[in-house]
Design an enzyme around this catalytic site. Structure first.
Site, PDB file in Angstrom:
ATOM      1  N   ILE B 626      42.186   9.334   3.846  1.00  0.00           N
ATOM      2  CA  ILE B 626      41.390  10.541   4.047  1.00  0.00           C
ATOM      3  C   ILE B 626      39.916  10.121   4.038  1.00  0.00           C
ATOM      4  CG2 ILE B 626      40.774  12.813   3.152  1.00  0.00           C
ATOM      5  CD1 ILE B 626      43.657  12.634   4.249  1.00  0.00           C
ATOM      6  N   LYS B 630      36.410  16.668   1.834  1.00  0.00           N
ATOM      7  CA  LYS B 630      36.043  18.088   1.853  1.00  0.00           C
ATOM      8  C   LYS B 630      36.381  18.700   3.214  1.00  0.00           C
ATOM      9  CE  LYS B 630      32.197  21.136   0.706  1.00  0.00           C
ATOM     10  NZ  LYS B 630      30.812  21.199   0.229  1.00  0.00           N
ATOM     11  N   GLU B 702      46.749  18.324  13.333  1.00  0.00           N
ATOM     12  CA  GLU B 702      47.941  18.946  13.917  1.00  0.00           C
ATOM     13  C   GLU B 702      49.021  19.209  12.867  1.00  0.00           C
ATOM     14  OE1 GLU B 702      47.800  19.687  17.113  1.00  0.00           O
ATOM     15  OE2 GLU B 702      46.623  18.156  18.145  1.00  0.00           O
TER      16      GLU B 702
END
Lengths: 325, 735
Positions: B626, B630, B702
């Protein structure tokens, strides 16, 4: 949007004069402007009436008076409305969105036009918009349409929540024109479509709504409004019920029941009220009385669910207001 | 030591510009002498235009021209097809003939000095038609189904009929999903300006480098003649992947009147003019043994498409790879209708597939009296059974375990109708989410200026996930300069190569290229310094030099160093730059790479009034690394809210009598409002997938919507005992 002239009236007399010349009154603009953009409404002259002294909300022992230009949010927040006429406050707070409630007036709310999407689509046939062209909704997509008070000419549901609460509480509408003043009960002000769906209100050319009166009664304090809809906010009712009950010594002394989302106009249910009057509150009574809520309903292809939903909505709201859930 | 920018919860670098109105969206570009164009759309669903009376419209002061098939220039429409365009068929040739192929097709465009005049005049154009009966309903269409090529259309392994015959349990169900519209907040808009034979378009697009050559092909121009600029996109969800007819109309109008033209679609025009998620009917048959091991899976899907193009989604992908099943048969058919061409919409293909498969699995779990998570875990494949390839990473088990713990799954009473709260029945449900890790070739250019600031660029887009921010984070770490000194540029077709900003491939592809460019630039600067006798780093081993806060220094002796700024000034250079690339390599063919998620939903159902309300939604994702926590979280909860809309509200309603959309507006096409969105949360497994791509991500945008609708539908079943197989779950379907 078609070209139009725009003026601002500073006095009621000036507004009425402009109205007599064919000007359309503009308050919050939350209906009229939308419809002008879609060219459903094509006024040649628009008169802004927001400067008129019709904003006041006052409550006395004889009843509630709401100025026609009072904003929905102000009425819904008014302490006397909240404590003595909770059905009105609830109906307002469940209407539209906060932004719209800040803009929209009480008079305009009563003048708002149906959400029928065929009415709002100028390429579709619609007897309300263009008399004689036919009703696209009758055999079209009609999930949100009316099951009560319909005609072959029109099946559009009336969109107002406030009007349902006002109907239940026997409100009266005050009108003025250069010919003078008159008063019309809400029940008579909003017209069923019949063969003239383009006529929606008992209002004469140039007439201006100045105020709405709600008479004080024992049942107004124990009143409430339930709205059933697809999403939790910012959406019109599939069904709704305004209920006011005065219960004394375990007997229903007065009962007022009106429903919305299901009829071409806000719909009073005298048969339900009759069943309640003089009876002792009980869970069974609510169900028995509500069983009559959809009497006379005529459903369309996509809205057959509304009759049963209406009975349940009324039963639920009777329980909420009258207790014995 | 300066903390790493990647992995830090930084706020949107363009947030201030967005909330103050300084960010310029497509409809906000201005140009000298700019005029306005408004489309006239067909009010029949099929047939021919027999006449266009423009007299009243032309009589309006300020109307410059009205173009229709009667007077529009003939356009070359050279062959052009990208991965976004349907593999079969030809895009709508706008104003090139009198045919009406769907309701709402652009049939004329009014160009006027002001928007108000153009809108008014457009309403005065009188069109007459020879109308025919359109066929717009998937369920009743008698059109011959079209078969997509290859595994997209048909797939099988093993003997599924035998598996169904011999199974301990079979669940065989049909599922229906209606058409949805993307409905981004920002309208589609194009500003077109010609200078001689070169065209500049300011456009809402997720792929500037497709729009530019596409419009060049439409007008028969060399690719270099068209430049597309799109710095901000206010949401798209796939609707801005293709250049729709209005982009051509804006360019056509601008050329015709010899002035820049602005064309903004109305909300209503977006419903028929910018694609949509196709309605799809599916059948799933699951066969299992008594231990819950799947022995067979049948997946059949039928989806709508237009008569002129065959849009295809990867509907069958999950049937091939998601679970361990020896026998699978899957088929996907397209039904050509008199409708505009659908397109990719968030989580394309896998989202409808997951609704069907995950609903059927839940039902199987109940038949087997097995926990639905346990049933899924028992069918975890060791490798991709459709190809035999190993997974680069697959941590679905962990998704379920950390998700279940956070959600409190073990407290669940599996019995249906077992929990009440006043009028409400409470239920919980789970589903798996899965989406392919798409990657595409990308380049990036990184540059350090003599003032110490850095500019990194690539022709990608930022439709909302925070590309500006996340790429700045990557660049900040790669170059060793503070975030505040980094500027990322995107949304200009003249910038270095980028794939479409769709399919969750931006960070894997562009991010890897940005990382490569920054690595190269940093190394070049270090090489300069160690070779420069005047540098404090002269003679140092380049491997031992680090860069932090814009300063190059020796790892073992941090006081020995200098800033980029000093280095460049002394070297008398205005800037240093380096180009980076990412090219998907053999890892794409050797490994099976997917992002995964476990989705948990809690719903409350008032059966008496037909109300279904989501109370809690939690997803646990295995999406690799990641980069920007945020914004990733913002991305995730946004996708999950989209899933609530799909489950409960969204439906583009067609009146099949004439093909008209009856709820083409935000008042009537319902999306969740704040009151419909309670506690939504997401967790992300720590880790990275450097097999999938150099930067270690698997894509997040997605996968966040996949699995939400079935988790909600399964929760509705748990609450009420009722299986809802059609979406959206309307009030009347639970009454």
């Amino acid at each position: 949007m078609h070209p139009f002239s725009f003026t601002r009236a500073r006095t009621i007399d000036a507004a009425l004069a402009a109205g007599a010349r064919g000007g359309r009154y503009l308050a919050g603009g939350t209906t009229l402007v939308d419809l002008m953009r879609e060219t459903v409404e094509r006024p040649s002259s628009v008169v802004d009436i927001n400067d008129l002294p019709l904003h006041e909300i006052s409550s006395t022992s004889s009843g509630l008076r709401i100025g026609a230009l009072a904003r929905m949010s102000d009425v819904g927040a008014h302490p006397a409305v909240r404590t003595r006429y909770p059905a009105i406050a609830q109906a307002l707070e469940l209407s539209a969105s906060a932004q719209l409630r800040n803009a929209a007036s009480i008079g305009g709310n009563l003048m708002q036009r149906t959400r029928c999407t065929y009415f709002r689509d100028v390429s579709a046939s619609c007897n309300k918009r263009e008399p004689g062209t036919g009703c696209a909704a009758l055999h079209g997509h009609n999930r949100t349409h009316a099951i009560l008070g319909t005609s072959e000419a029109c099946v559009a549901a009336h969109p107002s929540d406030l009007a349902v609460a006002l109907l239940a509480l026997d409100a009266v509408i005050h009108l003025r024109s250069r010919a003078g003043a008159r008063s019309v009960p809400v029940a008579n002000f909003l017209l069923r479509p019949g063969t003239t769906p383009e006529r929606e209100h008992d209002i004469r050319p140039g007439e201006l709504i100045t105020a709405v009166d709600v008479p004080a009664a024992a049942h107004t304090r124990t009143s409430g409004y339930l709205k059933v809809r697809d999403r939790q906010s910012y959406e019109f009712a599939l069904t709704s019920a305004a209920v006011a009950l005065h219960i004394e010594e375990d007997v229903i002394r007065s009962a007022r029941v009106a429903v919305g989302g299901v009829a071409t106009v806000p719909w009073r249910l005298p048969a339900v009220e009759h069943r309640l009057l003089g009876a002792r509150p009980s869970r069974q009574l609510w169900v028995d009385a509500a069983a009559k809520a959809a009497d006379g309903a005529r459903s369309l292809r996509h809205n057959a669910f509304k009759a049963e939903l209406l009975r349940r909505t009324v039963a639920r709201q009777l329980g909420t207001v009258g207790g014995r859930k | 030591m300066t903390p790493s920018a990647v992995g830090a919860p930084v706020s949107r670098v363009d947030g201030h510009a967005k909330v103050t109105g300084a960010a310029t969206y497509a409809a906000e570009f201005e140009a000298p002498r700019l005029v306005h164009a408004v489309m006239v759309s067909s009010t029949i669903g099929l047939g021919r235009v027999t006449g266009i009376d423009t007299r009243a419209a032309r009589a309006q002061q300020g109307v410059l021209e009205i173009l229709s098939h009667l007077n529009a220039p003939e356009l070359p429409y050279r062959d052009f097809r990208t991965s976004i365009d349907p593999p079969v068929g030809e895009r709508l040739h706008v104003l090139q003939d009198n045919r009406v192929r769907f309701f709402g097709q652009p049939i004329a465009v009014v160009i006027a000095e002001t928007l108000e005049t153009a809108r008014h005049a457009a309403g005065l154009v009188e069109v007459t038609y020879a109308a025919e009966q359109p066929s717009t309903e998937l369920a009743t269409s008698r059109a011959r189904p079209l078969v997509p090529a290859g595994e997209q259309g048909n797939y099988s392994r093993g003997d599924v009929d035998a598996a169904l015959r011999t199974a301990h349990r079979v669940v065989d169900r049909k599922y229906r999903m209606v058409r949805e519209s993307h409905n981004p907040m920002e309208p589609h808009a194009t500003v077109a300006r010609w200078e001689g034979d070169t065209l500049t378009l300011w456009d809402k697009t997720q792929w500037v480098q497709s729009t530019a050559p596409q419009i060049a092909a439409v007008f028969g121009l060399p690719k270099s003649a068209v430049r597309v600029i799109s710095p901000y996109v206010g949401g798209a969800f796939g609707s801005a992947l293709r250049a729709w007819p209005h982009v051509t109309l804006a360019a056509m109008a601008a050329r015709h009147v010899g002035r820049p033209v602005k064309l903004v679609l109305t909300r209503k025009q977006m419903f028929s003019g910018t694609g949509y998620r196709a309605a799809v009917d599916q059948r799933i048959a699951l066969a299992s043994d008594r231990n819950g091991r799947l022995t067979g899976l049948v997946h059949e899907a039928r989806a709508e498409t237009s008569r002129y193009e065959q849009h295809q989604d990867a509907v069958l992908e999950l049937a091939r790879v998601l679970y361990s099943v020896p026998n699978v048969r899957a088929s996907y058919r397209l039904i050509p209708l008199d409708v505009p061409t659908p397109t990719f919409a968030r989580g394309p293909g896998r989202t409808p597939a997951a609704f069907a498969i995950e609903s059927a699995l839940d039902e199987l779990a109940y038949e087997l009296r097995m926990d639905p998570i346990e049933l899924r875990l028992r069918n975890e494949p060791a490798r991709d059974e459709s190809t035999g390839r190993p997974f680069s990473t697959r941590r679905l088990r962990e998704c379920f375990s950390v998700g279940a713990q956070k959600f409190g799954w073990e407290r669940r009473n599996p019995r249906v109708r077992s929990t009440r709260d006043g009028h409400w029945l409470i239920g919980t449900g789970v589903a798996t989410a899965c989406y392919h890790t798409l990657r595409g070739a990308a380049r990036a250019l990184a540059r350090i200026d003599a003032d110490g600031s850095a500019t990194v660029s690539s022709a990608t887009s930022d439709m909302g996930p925070g590309t500006y921010t996340s790429m700045s984070q990557v660049a900040s770490d790669g170059l060793g300069v503070a975030m505040s000194k980094v500027r990322f540029r995107l949304g200009d077709s003249h910038l270095p190569l980028a794939p479409s900003h769709g399919g969750s491939q931006t960070m894997a592809s562009v991010g890897s290229a940005v990382q490569d460019a920054c690595d190269k630039l940093r190394e070049a600067a270090i090489a300069l310094a160690v070779a420069d006798p005047q540098s404090p780093l002269h003679g140092a081993d380049p491997q031992q030099v680090r860069v932090r806060g814009g300063r190059l220094f020796l790892r073992s002796a941090p006081h020995r160093g200098e800033t980029y700024e000093r280095l460049l000034r002394r070297q008398r250079r205005t800037h240093l730059e380096a180009s980076g690339t990412y090219t998907p390599g053999e890892e794409v063919d050797r490994y099976s790479s997917y992002a995964y998620g476990a989705v948990f939903a809690e719903v409350a159902v008032d059966e008496s009034l037909g109300l279904v309300r989501v109370r809690r939604l939690l997803s646990a994702f295995d999406a690799g690394r990641i980069i920007s926590p945020k914004l990733a979280h913002s991305q995730a909860i946004g996708g999950m809210v989209g899933g609530i809309g799909m489950a409960l509200l969204e439906h583009s309603v067609t009146d099949h009598r004439d093909g008209r959309l009856v709820n083409a507006g935000m008042a009537d096409y319902l999306v969740p409002v704040n009151a419909d969105v309670p506690e939504v949360d997401a967790l992300y497994l720590n880790g990275e997938d450097k097999t999938a791509d150099p930067i270690g991500v698997k894509g997040l945008g997605e996968v966040t919507i996949v699995g939400v609708a079935p988790a909600i539908a399964n929760a509705v079943h748990h609450a009420t005992g009722r299986r809802v197989q059609n979406l959206p779950i309307t009030l009347e379907s639970v009454l």
